[in-house]
Design a protein around this motif. Structure first.
Motif, PDB file in Angstrom:
ATOM      1  N   ALA A  28       0.702  -1.432   0.505  1.00  0.00           N
ATOM      2  CA  ALA A  28      -0.137   0.147  -0.007  1.00  0.00           C
ATOM      3  C   ALA A  28       0.873   1.028   0.132  1.00  0.00           C
ATOM      4  O   ALA A  28       2.589   1.074   0.452  1.00  0.00           O
ATOM      5  N   ASP A  29       0.417   2.207  -1.215  1.00  0.00           N
ATOM      6  CA  ASP A  29       1.368   3.753  -0.664  1.00  0.00           C
ATOM      7  C   ASP A  29      -0.035   4.243   0.100  1.00  0.00           C
ATOM      8  O   ASP A  29       1.277   5.202   1.140  1.00  0.00           O
ATOM      9  N   SER A  30      -0.884   3.967  -0.151  1.00  0.00           N
ATOM     10  CA  SER A  30      -1.972   5.445   0.236  1.00  0.00           C
ATOM     11  C   SER A  30      -3.478   4.968   0.559  1.00  0.00           C
ATOM     12  O   SER A  30      -3.377   4.630   0.024  1.00  0.00           O
ATOM     13  N   PHE A  34     -13.585   7.617   4.976  1.00  0.00           N
ATOM     14  CA  PHE A  34     -14.267   8.441   6.098  1.00  0.00           C
ATOM     15  C   PHE A  34     -14.029   7.789   7.676  1.00  0.00           C
ATOM     16  O   PHE A  34     -14.207   6.803   7.857  1.00  0.00           O
ATOM     17  N   ALA A  35     -14.370   8.445   8.459  1.00  0.00           N
ATOM     18  CA  ALA A  35     -14.379   8.200   9.925  1.00  0.00           C
ATOM     19  C   ALA A  35     -15.633   8.450  10.499  1.00  0.00           C
ATOM     20  O   ALA A  35     -15.516  10.081  10.719  1.00  0.00           O
ATOM     21  N   TYR A  36     -15.826   7.817  11.603  1.00  0.00           N
ATOM     22  CA  TYR A  36     -17.021   8.796  12.251  1.00  0.00           C
ATOM     23  C   TYR A  36     -17.215   9.628  13.260  1.00  0.00           C
ATOM     24  O   TYR A  36     -15.987   8.807  14.093  1.00  0.00           O
ATOM     25  N   SER A  47      -7.245  10.242   6.689  1.00  0.00           N
ATOM     26  CA  SER A  47      -6.196   9.185   6.119  1.00  0.00           C
ATOM     27  C   SER A  47      -5.971   8.288   6.810  1.00  0.00           C
ATOM     28  O   SER A  47      -5.942   8.697   8.765  1.00  0.00           O
ATOM     29  N   PHE A  48      -5.138   7.706   6.705  1.00  0.00           N
ATOM     30  CA  PHE A  48      -4.944   6.446   6.953  1.00  0.00           C
ATOM     31  C   PHE A  48      -3.798   5.360   7.364  1.00  0.00           C
ATOM     32  O   PHE A  48      -3.533   5.576   6.307  1.00  0.00           O
ATOM     33  N   ASN A  49      -2.958   4.534   8.121  1.00  0.00           N
ATOM     34  CA  ASN A  49      -1.524   4.158   7.944  1.00  0.00           C
ATOM     35  C   ASN A  49      -2.409   3.158   6.370  1.00  0.00           C
ATOM     36  O   ASN A  49      -2.673   2.872   6.955  1.00  0.00           O
ATOM     37  N   SER A  50      -0.700   3.726   5.657  1.00  0.00           N
ATOM     38  CA  SER A  50      -1.051   2.352   5.252  1.00  0.00           C
ATOM     39  C   SER A  50      -0.075   1.465   4.802  1.00  0.00           C
ATOM     40  O   SER A  50       1.155   1.422   3.932  1.00  0.00           O
ATOM     41  N   TYR A 136     -13.283   3.100   3.453  1.00  0.00           N
ATOM     42  CA  TYR A 136     -11.349   3.501   2.276  1.00  0.00           C
ATOM     43  C   TYR A 136     -11.319   2.938   1.192  1.00  0.00           C
ATOM     44  O   TYR A 136     -11.828   2.250   0.849  1.00  0.00           O
ATOM     45  N   ILE A 137     -10.361   3.768   0.636  1.00  0.00           N
ATOM     46  CA  ILE A 137      -9.831   3.158  -0.673  1.00  0.00           C
ATOM     47  C   ILE A 137      -8.273   3.551  -0.052  1.00  0.00           C
ATOM     48  O   ILE A 137      -8.105   4.255  -0.040  1.00  0.00           O
ATOM     49  N   GLU A 138      -7.731   2.332  -1.012  1.00  0.00           N
ATOM     50  CA  GLU A 138      -6.306   1.832  -0.560  1.00  0.00           C
ATOM     51  C   GLU A 138      -5.505   2.025  -2.043  1.00  0.00           C
ATOM     52  O   GLU A 138      -6.321   1.385  -3.152  1.00  0.00           O
ATOM     53  N   ILE A 139      -5.115   2.296  -2.625  1.00  0.00           N
ATOM     54  CA  ILE A 139      -3.697   2.080  -3.160  1.00  0.00           C
ATOM     55  C   ILE A 139      -2.439   2.460  -3.452  1.00  0.00           C
ATOM     56  O   ILE A 139      -2.212   2.032  -2.353  1.00  0.00           O
TER      57      ILE A 139
END
Length: 145
Positions: A28-30, A34-36, A47-50, A136-139
Motif C-alpha cells: 500500500a502507498d496511501s 471516512f471516519a465517524y 487518512s489511514f495508515n498504509s 476507505y480506498i487504498e492504492i
C-alpha cells in the motif's frame, strides 16, 4: 523497500501452488476514506495508515477462484478473483467487504472497503456501532516474484 517486503513474505511462509510468474507482492502507498466522529455524530474525511502488504497468487487446489488475495501474516485469503487477468492485464476481485482491482501492466492496484457507512443497521445510527467500520480506498503497487 520492495526487497524487505519480499523477504517478509518469504519468511512468513505464504504458500500457494502458483508458479513464480503468477505471484505478485503488493504494498500500500496511501489510504483515504471516512471516519465517524462520535462527538459531532458526523462522517469526516480521514487518512489511514498504509502499511498493508498482500500476495496475489493462484489459489490452492481447494479454491474455486483463478487468483486469491492474501494479506501477509494471514492464513486465509481476503479476496477471491473468479476470473483471471483479462486481455488488458486487469484482475477484478471481490474481497471481504469490498473489491480489489489490479493492473499487471502498470503494477498498480486499488482496494476499496465499502462497509461501515451504508451497512449500519438503522437502529444503530448515531451510536458507537456506527463508527466500528470505516470505508476507505487504498492504492498501491505490486511486483512479480
Amino acid at each position: 523497500m520492495r526487497i524487505a517486503v519480499l523477504i517478509s513474505a518469504l519468511m512468513i511462509g505464504v504458500s500457494t501452488s502458483a508458479n513464480a510468474e503468477d505471484k505478485y507482492i503488493c504494498a500500500a502507498d496511501s489510504s483515504v476514506g471516512f471516519a465517524y466522529n462520535q462527538l459531532t455524530q458526523t462522517w469526516n474525511n480521514a487518512s489511514f495508515n498504509s502499511e498493508a502488504r498482500y500476495v496475489v497468487s493462484e489459489p490452492g487446489e481447494s479454491e474455486e477462484s483463478e487468483y486469491v488475495i492474501t494479506e501477509i501474516g494471514q492464513q486465509f485469503p481476503d479476496g477471491f478473483c473468479k476470473n483471471g487477468f483479462n486481455e488488458y492485464g486487469f484482475l477484478h476481485c471481490n474481497t471481504i467487504g469490498g473489491s480489489f482491482k489490479f493492473n499487471r501492466n502498470t503494477g498498480r492496484y486499488l482496494l476499496a472497503y465499502h462497509f461501515g457507512y451504508y451497512s449500519v443497521p438503522k437502529e444503530d445510527l448515531g451510536t458507537v456501532e456506527e463508527g466500528n467500520n470505516t470505508p476507505y480506498i487504498e492504492i498501491g503497487t505490486c511486483s512479480p516474484f
